[in-house]
Motif scaffolding. Structure first.
Motif, PDB file in Angstrom:
ATOM      1  N   ARG A  87      25.751  -5.386  18.017  1.00 33.14           N
ATOM      2  CA  ARG A  87      26.238  -6.874  18.418  1.00 33.14           C
ATOM      3  C   ARG A  87      27.533  -7.190  17.785  1.00 33.14           C
ATOM      4  O   ARG A  87      28.076  -8.309  18.338  1.00 33.14           O
ATOM      5  N   ALA A 108      32.510  -3.607  19.728  1.00 34.02           N
ATOM      6  CA  ALA A 108      32.400  -3.241  21.435  1.00 34.02           C
ATOM      7  C   ALA A 108      32.321  -1.638  21.259  1.00 34.02           C
ATOM      8  O   ALA A 108      32.889  -0.958  20.806  1.00 34.02           O
ATOM      9  N   SER A 139      29.262 -14.305  23.609  1.00 35.78           N
ATOM     10  CA  SER A 139      30.293 -13.078  23.405  1.00 35.78           C
ATOM     11  C   SER A 139      29.633 -11.923  22.946  1.00 35.78           C
ATOM     12  O   SER A 139      29.910 -10.851  23.466  1.00 35.78           O
ATOM     13  N   ASN A 181      27.424 -10.369  25.690  1.00 35.53           N
ATOM     14  CA  ASN A 181      28.392 -10.072  26.690  1.00 35.53           C
ATOM     15  C   ASN A 181      28.939  -8.376  26.643  1.00 35.53           C
ATOM     16  O   ASN A 181      29.008  -7.728  27.463  1.00 35.53           O
ATOM     17  N   SER A 182      29.165  -8.270  25.114  1.00 36.79           N
ATOM     18  CA  SER A 182      29.814  -6.828  24.924  1.00 36.79           C
ATOM     19  C   SER A 182      28.696  -5.678  25.174  1.00 36.79           C
ATOM     20  O   SER A 182      28.935  -4.472  25.288  1.00 36.79           O
ATOM     21  N   LEU A 224      26.690  -1.617  28.892  1.00 34.03           N
ATOM     22  CA  LEU A 224      26.480  -0.477  27.944  1.00 34.03           C
ATOM     23  C   LEU A 224      25.906   0.481  28.061  1.00 34.03           C
ATOM     24  O   LEU A 224      24.544   0.522  28.267  1.00 34.03           O
TER      25      LEU A 224
END
Length: 442
Positions: free
Chosen positions: A359, A362, A408, A411-412, A416
């Protein structure tokens, strides 16, 4: 109509089941919590495939049941199964490990399956004993498993599973193994009965059910056995819901698909960004994979350091520094078998570490080795669901995370690509094969 609803006892096998269903042409999704079926009661199995269960051909919920004690396991499956039960579903699947590693007090298959069956109204349970695609075979009720691409062993003489740190397999006869967990009268349909064909097998199953048999183990020695079993199970489910217990071979039996093809791995890719790999498994194959990896900065951490706040914070800083510099990172647990940390506590600490790292930067790809570690880590990430991307290695497909959030950090994680592997899965070059994946175009 929903063709299959499954609940998995870990995430590594759950991702393999997801891949098996997708390979058969079904739209499928793997959730981390049970979706609300009441919202989709009238449209189950209809509509275009999407992220809601009502539009999917099949869906499942992944858990960490394999690492739970009996009371926690029964309570967990009870809540999930109550939510998943549907009048429009005739076949349910309890996905377990292909090696059946379990014990009366940890990962008890019988106790969990009984509670699952109670919730969904299944009076009879079919236990599928092998998965030839992973070199797992059940012959006359006895389980055999290969070591990578090498020798096949009876499971109680298997160099890894006979010495599993949590649930060592000391009995190859699955009927005796499951008897210690509460099923004292498991019937056996052996390979000679299966090879009499679909019609004879259906008649035999109906005869067993009529006599009151509630659990039946099926031999599986090759792919043809699965095809015959699957045809019979579909017929039995026409008259009453059934619960199927086994590995991804259950999905293979019910929805025949082509085996993974080497060229399918070319469809896999990673995002721009570094690869973060964590090896929590203590299997010899994973150790060999870690040792052979060349395209990573490597950190080896002792189990005690993962539970030491100062040591783990220092490790996090070093790991994040490497990842933010764009370097691939491989963290592995040292094989310190003299530590006094409980296996579940160690898996929980590993999961928190993986989630914190994932987390905070990225990532281009997340790879986790170890069944319990994978299960707990993915739950700790806080994502919503997983979907299939591509075959990559036997029992270890590439999957994609989905997170619907305005946070945020979360969101990364949305989109994935990931690979979750059991300790015994994958080629020796697996880690470098992931690092060498092409970066997908934005």
């Amino acid at each position: 109509m929903t063709k299959l609803v499954f609940c998995a006892d870990d995430f590594t096998g759950a991702s393999d089941t997801l891949a098996t269903l997708a390979r058969a042409g079904l739209s499928a999704r793997l959730y981390l919590t049970a979706p609300d079926m009441s919202e989709h009661k009238d449209d189950i199995g209809h509509g275009s495939p999407g992220s809601d269960p009502g539009s999917l051909d099949a869906f499942g919920v992944a858990t960490s049941l394999r690492a739970m004690g009996v009371e926690d396991g029964v309570a967990t499956i009870g809540k999930l199964a109550d939510q998943l039960a549907s009048d429009q579903c005739g076949i349910y699947h309890f996905k377990i490990c292909s090696t059946f590693d379990s014990a009366p007090e940890t990962g008890n298959i019988a106790a969990v399956a009984d509670r699952y069956a109670q919730s969904v109204g299944a009076k009879w349970k079919a236990i599928i004993g092998g998965q030839p695609s992973l070199r797992r075979f059940c012959f006359l009720g006895n389980l055999f498993a290969g070591v990578g691409a090498g020798q096949i062993h009876r499971i109680d003489r298997h160099p890894v599973m006979a010495n599993h740190p949590v649930t060592p397999m000391s009995e190859a006869d699955l009927r005796r193994h499951l008897a210690t967990q509460g099923w004292s009268n498991v019937g056996l349909i052996d390979f000679t009965m299966i090879r009499q064909g679909r019609t004879a097998l259906i008649a035999e199953i109906k005869r067993r059910i009529a006599t009151g048999e509630t659990e039946t183990l099926f031999d599986v020695s090759d792919e043809n056995d699965l095809l015959t079993i699957g045809e019979a199970l579909h017929e039995i489910a026409r008259s009453a819901p059934i619960l199927c217990i086994g590995a991804s071979s259950v999905a293979q039996a019910l929805f025949p698909s082509f085996p993974p093809l080497p060229q399918n791995a070319a469809k896999a890719s990673r995002r721009a960004g570094p690869v973060f790999a964590f090896a929590g498994s203590r299997s010899p194959l994973t150790a060999e994979q870690v040792a052979s990896a060349q395209n990573y900065v490597k950190y080896r951490v002792s189990p005690s350091d993962l539970l030491d706040p100062d040591a783990v914070n220092l490790l996090k800083d070093e790991c994040l520094s490497a990842l933010k510099d764009g370097k691939n990172l491989l963290v592995s647990l040292s094989d310190d078998r003299n530590h006094t940390i409980a296996s579940h506590d160690l898996a929980q600490a590993s999961a928190r570490f993986i989630a914190d790292i994932s987390r905070s930067v990225a990532l281009g790809f997340l790879l986790i080795a170890g069944g319990d570690t994978s299960s707990l880590a993915v739950q700790a990430l806080g994502i919503d669901s997983l979907s299939y991307v591509a075959d990559f290695d036997a029992g270890a497909p590439v999957i994609r995370a989905h997170a619907q959030t305005h946070d945020s950090a979360q969101n990364s994680l949305d989109g994935l690509p990931m690979l979750l592997k059991g300790g015994q899965m994958g080629k020796v070059t697996l880690f470098d094969n992931i690092a060498n994946l092409a970066i997908a175009k934005a």
